[in-house]
Design a protein around this motif. Sequence first.
Motif, mmCIF file in Angstrom:
data_model
loop_
_atom_site.group_PDB
_atom_site.id
_atom_site.type_symbol
_atom_site.label_atom_id
_atom_site.label_comp_id
_atom_site.label_asym_id
_atom_site.label_seq_id
_atom_site.Cartn_x
_atom_site.Cartn_y
_atom_site.Cartn_z
ATOM 1 N N THR A 95 2.898 34.251 26.563
ATOM 2 C CA THR A 95 3.618 33.483 27.581
ATOM 3 C C THR A 95 3.624 34.141 28.876
ATOM 4 O OG1 THR A 95 5.333 34.856 26.651
ATOM 5 C CG2 THR A 95 5.280 32.421 25.680
ATOM 6 N N PRO A 96 3.691 33.475 29.983
ATOM 7 C CA PRO A 96 3.608 34.145 31.400
ATOM 8 C C PRO A 96 4.646 35.196 31.248
ATOM 9 C CG PRO A 96 3.852 31.787 31.460
ATOM 10 C CD PRO A 96 3.848 31.825 30.165
ATOM 11 N N GLY A 97 4.015 36.505 32.227
ATOM 12 C CA GLY A 97 4.632 37.771 32.239
ATOM 13 C C GLY A 97 4.735 38.501 30.972
ATOM 14 N N GLU A 100 3.170 26.405 34.547
ATOM 15 C CA GLU A 100 2.316 25.608 33.226
ATOM 16 C C GLU A 100 1.424 24.914 34.113
ATOM 17 O OE1 GLU A 100 4.649 24.104 30.116
ATOM 18 O OE2 GLU A 100 6.177 25.073 31.164
ATOM 19 N N ASN A 135 2.260 35.929 35.619
ATOM 20 C CA ASN A 135 3.266 34.979 35.430
ATOM 21 C C ASN A 135 2.870 33.787 36.182
ATOM 22 O OD1 ASN A 135 6.028 34.106 34.967
ATOM 23 N ND2 ASN A 135 7.094 35.242 36.524
ATOM 24 N N VAL A 136 2.232 32.969 35.261
ATOM 25 C CA VAL A 136 1.566 31.799 35.831
ATOM 26 C C VAL A 136 2.481 30.519 35.515
ATOM 27 C CG1 VAL A 136 -0.611 32.545 35.533
ATOM 28 C CG2 VAL A 136 0.170 31.635 33.654
ATOM 29 N N LEU A 194 -5.762 37.501 35.761
ATOM 30 C CA LEU A 194 -4.583 37.106 34.644
ATOM 31 C C LEU A 194 -4.037 38.006 34.110
ATOM 32 C CD1 LEU A 194 -6.720 34.222 33.059
ATOM 33 C CD2 LEU A 194 -5.050 34.000 35.007
ATOM 34 N N GLU A 208 -3.589 26.735 29.504
ATOM 35 C CA GLU A 208 -2.905 26.771 27.827
ATOM 36 C C GLU A 208 -3.942 26.492 26.991
ATOM 37 O OE1 GLU A 208 -2.005 25.129 30.499
ATOM 38 O OE2 GLU A 208 0.145 25.070 30.886
ATOM 39 N N THR A 212 1.206 31.422 40.840
ATOM 40 C CA THR A 212 2.226 32.299 40.093
ATOM 41 C C THR A 212 3.800 32.110 40.509
ATOM 42 O OG1 THR A 212 1.395 34.197 41.656
ATOM 43 C CG2 THR A 212 0.337 34.148 39.359
#
Lengths: 380, 240
Positions: B70-72, B178, B175-176, B119, B183, B104
């Motif tokens: 998950t982001p971050g 969606e 921290n991208v 990333l 994905e 981000t």
Amino acid sequence: MNKIKLIATALCFLMLLSTLSVQSKAAGITELWNSFRSGNVAVEVKEYEEKDGELTAWKDNPVIMPGMEFSKILRIYNKGVECYIRAKIQSTEDNTRLEQMIFGMGKEWKKALDGYFYYRPVLKEDGVAELFQGIKIPVDFSQEHEEKILKLKIDIDAIQSKNFSPDFEAESPWGMVEIIESEKEKNYTINTYKKEKIEELEIVYLGESDSLMTNAKDFFTNFSVLMPGDTFGDIAVLKNTAEKDVSLYFYTGVLEESPLLDMIQLKIQAEINGEKRVVYDGNIRAEALAKKQLLCTIPAKSSGTLQFSVHAPDKMDNRYAELGSCVKWVFMTEKSRTFFLPSAPKTGDSVKEIVCIAVVMLVSGMGSLFALSRRKKNKY
Amino acid sequence: MRKNMTKNKIGKKFVKRTVLAVGITGIMMTGGVLAYFTDTSSVVNTFTVGKISLELTEPGWNPENAKNLTPGKCMEKDPQITNDGKNPAFIFAEVSVPYRKIITVNADGSKNSSEKQELFTYTLNEGWTELGEVNKDEKKEVSTRLYVYGSEAQCKALEVDKKTPPIFQTITFANVIEGQELEETAQNVTVSAYGIQTTDVNGGKTSPEEVWKVLSGQTEFVRNREKTEKDEQDTTKKKE
């Protein structure tokens, strides 16, 4: 009083007899010795490493890495007579690469097509030659060798330089020779026979005293050691100072036994008034030499020469290295008075002489005593 | 008496004697020599070729944590190098991180404009020094950084059976937002370790720049060779 006179007379007679016996031998006989010693080819290899300017013994099995350069000094010490040396460097790995690894090889070394490195100068007695000074592992030394054990084998061969002529331009400069290890200990000491300070060797018959004399003790005083292929020769002057012709005889005897004698060839030539005669040509140990034989007849007030040479045949190999021997030569005139038959003398000759003198003294003494006792008997 | 005997014809006799002696030697020299006194001696030296071998481990890494990122998200990832060879070694490491043109979000929820960003991020540990600039492979979209174990001035030798500190301790996913086609994709962070002997490197060089020059040249050679061998194997397989 008469008794004392008689004993004194007997003693004088004894002394006279003893003196006469020794003189009679000295008068007609003269002796020369002939010492031989064969050489030996012996080399010793030692390895060192230099650290901070000091040489220490090489410690085997270092860990090597690409680009590594380290001191490894290989020296060859001559422990024998003068010789030629060569080296073969072999590795468990590719040989051509190995050659690139070695550095510090002097210009005296030349690689021949047979794979040997030949040291071109003669390695002198007690001389030292350095094969190389170190090894440098190439930077691109393959990683495939990791953890492998590499072995570097260095063979050093030596061969006598005397009577041997290598051709360093040839494919195989030493030709087809068999190199075998010296059987002797490598702490060889070369015994050099010093030449006596005489103009020439003379054997002279002195007519007035009917005696033979010589001005040297050893025939061959001018060579060091015998090597295969060697020939040493010399000349002795034979002189007759008498008013009459004199015939000289000789025989030889082994003073120091050695297998070397089986190999040495002797040639004797006598030259009187320009006429040469081969007196003997053959092995020095031959039985014929142990018997009294005519050397030559020197006319009155004349001289001649005695040429003699010894030859170490070319079939002599390492088995005959570093051996010594001694042969005694006895020269005599026809009328020489000796107590002994002219057979091969042994080292105990002097002991025999003493025994003979003792026997004479004993017999004389007994005779005197017998005469004394008879005189006493007659008195009574 | 002896002196008188020898004095008379010294010169003449000496010459005569010499000539005869030379004559004898000359005769014998013409004969061939078939055997000689000889000797032979050998030495055998043993050398062991050294070995540089490294083991790259990540004791804190749990592959399960890297699934369904998950982001971050911050994960423990601690690459460290052990010298399991036979010789001390200078150590280098390359870390490759994928980058994409993404948007981000900041901590306060505000969006950043779309730009090429890596990333994953990490913080270099003490004991390691970054060398040179980031190498970006536009085709593969991968950023590669080079690190040396030691300082900018000098490599530090890693002794046998010793390990380096981790290059970094954790790694954090960007921290991208969606909908950027990230994905259900697999993204790789690649860590490569290199070691080279500490002695005799280009005449004894120890500065990271010079040592890496030697090492990378050799690494390139090894890579090319491995590639050639692989290509040959592939060609053989195809033929079969």
